[in-house]
Motif scaffolding. Structure first.
Motif, PDB file in Angstrom:
ATOM      1  N   UNK A  46       0.801  -1.216   0.000  1.00 53.40           N
ATOM      2  CA  UNK A  46       0.000   0.000   0.000  1.00 53.40           C
ATOM      3  C   UNK A  46       0.834   1.266   0.000  1.00 53.40           C
ATOM      4  N   UNK A  47       0.333   2.259  -0.681  1.00 53.26           N
ATOM      5  CA  UNK A  47       0.911   3.593  -0.614  1.00 53.26           C
ATOM      6  C   UNK A  47      -0.162   4.572  -1.051  1.00 53.26           C
ATOM      7  N   UNK A  48       0.151   5.867  -0.987  1.00 54.34           N
ATOM      8  CA  UNK A  48      -0.788   6.884  -1.447  1.00 54.34           C
ATOM      9  C   UNK A  48      -0.146   7.668  -2.575  1.00 54.34           C
ATOM     10  N   UNK A  52       1.093  11.697  -9.405  1.00 58.03           N
ATOM     11  CA  UNK A  52       0.027  11.082 -10.181  1.00 58.03           C
ATOM     12  C   UNK A  52       0.020   9.565  -9.955  1.00 58.03           C
ATOM     13  N   UNK A  53      -1.177   8.930  -9.873  1.00 61.91           N
ATOM     14  CA  UNK A  53      -1.235   7.483  -9.677  1.00 61.91           C
ATOM     15  C   UNK A  53      -0.441   6.695 -10.714  1.00 61.91           C
ATOM     16  N   UNK A  54      -0.490   7.119 -11.980  1.00 60.91           N
ATOM     17  CA  UNK A  54       0.258   6.408 -13.021  1.00 60.91           C
ATOM     18  C   UNK A  54       1.759   6.505 -12.774  1.00 60.91           C
ATOM     19  N   UNK A  55       2.213   7.662 -12.270  1.00 55.89           N
ATOM     20  CA  UNK A  55       3.623   7.837 -11.928  1.00 55.89           C
ATOM     21  C   UNK A  55       3.997   6.930 -10.774  1.00 55.89           C
ATOM     22  N   UNK A  56       3.091   6.812  -9.804  1.00 61.12           N
ATOM     23  CA  UNK A  56       3.322   5.965  -8.639  1.00 61.12           C
ATOM     24  C   UNK A  56       3.478   4.507  -9.047  1.00 61.12           C
ATOM     25  N   UNK A  83      -0.496  -4.183  -5.700  1.00 60.37           N
ATOM     26  CA  UNK A  83      -0.446  -2.791  -5.267  1.00 60.37           C
ATOM     27  C   UNK A  83      -1.840  -2.252  -4.990  1.00 60.37           C
ATOM     28  N   UNK A  84      -1.971  -1.516  -3.902  1.00 63.48           N
ATOM     29  CA  UNK A  84      -3.209  -0.820  -3.580  1.00 63.48           C
ATOM     30  C   UNK A  84      -2.862   0.642  -3.317  1.00 63.48           C
ATOM     31  N   UNK A  85      -3.203   1.505  -4.260  1.00 64.82           N
ATOM     32  CA  UNK A  85      -2.844   2.920  -4.164  1.00 64.82           C
ATOM     33  C   UNK A  85      -4.035   3.700  -3.638  1.00 64.82           C
ATOM     34  N   UNK A  86      -3.861   4.324  -2.490  1.00 66.52           N
ATOM     35  CA  UNK A  86      -4.928   5.119  -1.891  1.00 66.52           C
ATOM     36  C   UNK A  86      -5.017   6.478  -2.573  1.00 66.52           C
ATOM     37  N   UNK A  87      -6.221   7.047  -2.563  1.00 65.03           N
ATOM     38  CA  UNK A  87      -6.424   8.343  -3.223  1.00 65.03           C
ATOM     39  C   UNK A  87      -5.793   9.491  -2.448  1.00 65.03           C
TER      40      UNK A  87
END
Length: 296
Positions: A46-48, A52-56, A83-87
């Motif tokens: 997990x991360x936030x 940008x999400x695509x960059x992450x 991967x779980x990307x938080x908003x």
């Protein structure tokens, strides 16, 4: 919107393990119990989205592929990582505190916050920056600004990042207070969420100044955003954290791999040069800044 991406260790070609890692793995083989070769260990990272999400996703995917493969070697059974990307920061903290993710990469302030909610959270390792645990945050102004110092920001506007950001809020506010600037001295301020939004807003003259991490500043300048550094300050590197429910054997394998990762080709993807052991005390000066920022 949440974004999920699956990164599997099984099916990839084998990656060579350094002699050093083989030696350490052999020495620690008694730590890990024998497991079925067919059962898979499914982990959620997990991360936030500080950018940008695509960059992450592009940033983490190569390293997580590598981590899964090397943990497969150490544990003797397939490891997969999703991967779980938080908003936002707060949602990411919820995910780790509540055990919705198995491990995560957080900023220092988010680590302190999640530990207050769940003291079973453990540090897997800290990122290394040139062999050190410190790196820079910056407060920027437009490239043609004549403002000479933080104290000269009285009557001006300021862009912060996320309300839970170490650089984008707590450290920036602490240094502003030391310069005699609080919310009462500013003409206005706002929280823009991501570091890139802060730099872009200052470059577009929507705000007089703003706080962001140095690496994002460098990327924005390289892309033509007209900003310059007014003030720089120390921050401590980010910790990679294990949830309170992560199996100790899996945590030990993860730590073993991370602390012995030295390949620049792998580390470049996360813009770091390695990992070092970390303790809760490494983040004490961030705790002090968070308390100090309450006077903003």
């Amino acid at each position: 919107m949440k974004h999920a991406f699956t990164i599997l260790a099984s099916g990839f070609r084998a990656v060579r393990i350094s002699a050093r890692r083989l030696t350490i793995a052999a020495a620690l083989c008694g730590v890990f119990q024998a497991t079925s070769a067919t059962a898979e260990i499914a982990l959620v990272f997990g991360t936030y989205a500080a950018d940008k999400p695509t960059t992450t996703v592009r940033k983490y995917k190569p390293f997580l592929n590598y981590l899964a493969l090397q943990m497969t070697e150490v544990l003797g059974k397939p490891v997969s990582i999703t991967m779980k990307i938080a908003r936002d920061y707060e949602t990411g903290i919820d995910h780790l505190a509540e055990g919705q993710v198995d491990f995560a990469r957080f900023g220092p302030a988010s680590y302190i916050t999640v530990r207050e909610r769940n003291d079973g959270i453990q540090i897997v390792a800290m990122e290394s920056k040139g062999g050190n645990k410190r790196f820079k945050g910056v407060i920027v102004v437009h490239s043609d600004s004549a403002i000479p110092s933080l104290s000269a920001l009285s009557g001006q506007s300021f862009a912060f990042g996320d309300e839970l950001s170490t650089i984008g809020r707590y450290l920036a506010q602490s240094h502003l207070i030391e310069a005699g600037i609080t919310s009462h001295e500013l003409s206005g301020y706002d929280f823009l969420g991501r570091h890139d939004r802060v730099g872009t807003a200052v470059g577009a003259r929507r705000f007089t100044a703003g706080a962001l991490k140095e690496s994002t500043f460098n990327k924005l300048v390289a892309s033509g955003v007209p900003i310059k550094v007014l003030f720089e300050f120390d921050n401590v590197t980010k910790p990679w954290l294990a949830s309170s429910g992560l199996d100790p054997e899996i945590l030990a394998a993860m730590r073993l791999v991370m602390l012995n990762t030295t390949d620049p080709g792998i580390l470049d993807s996360i813009n770091k040069d390695g990992f070092v052991e970390g303790t809760d005390a490494d983040y004490d000066f961030i705790r002090a800044a968070m308390k100090h920022s309450a006077a903003f």
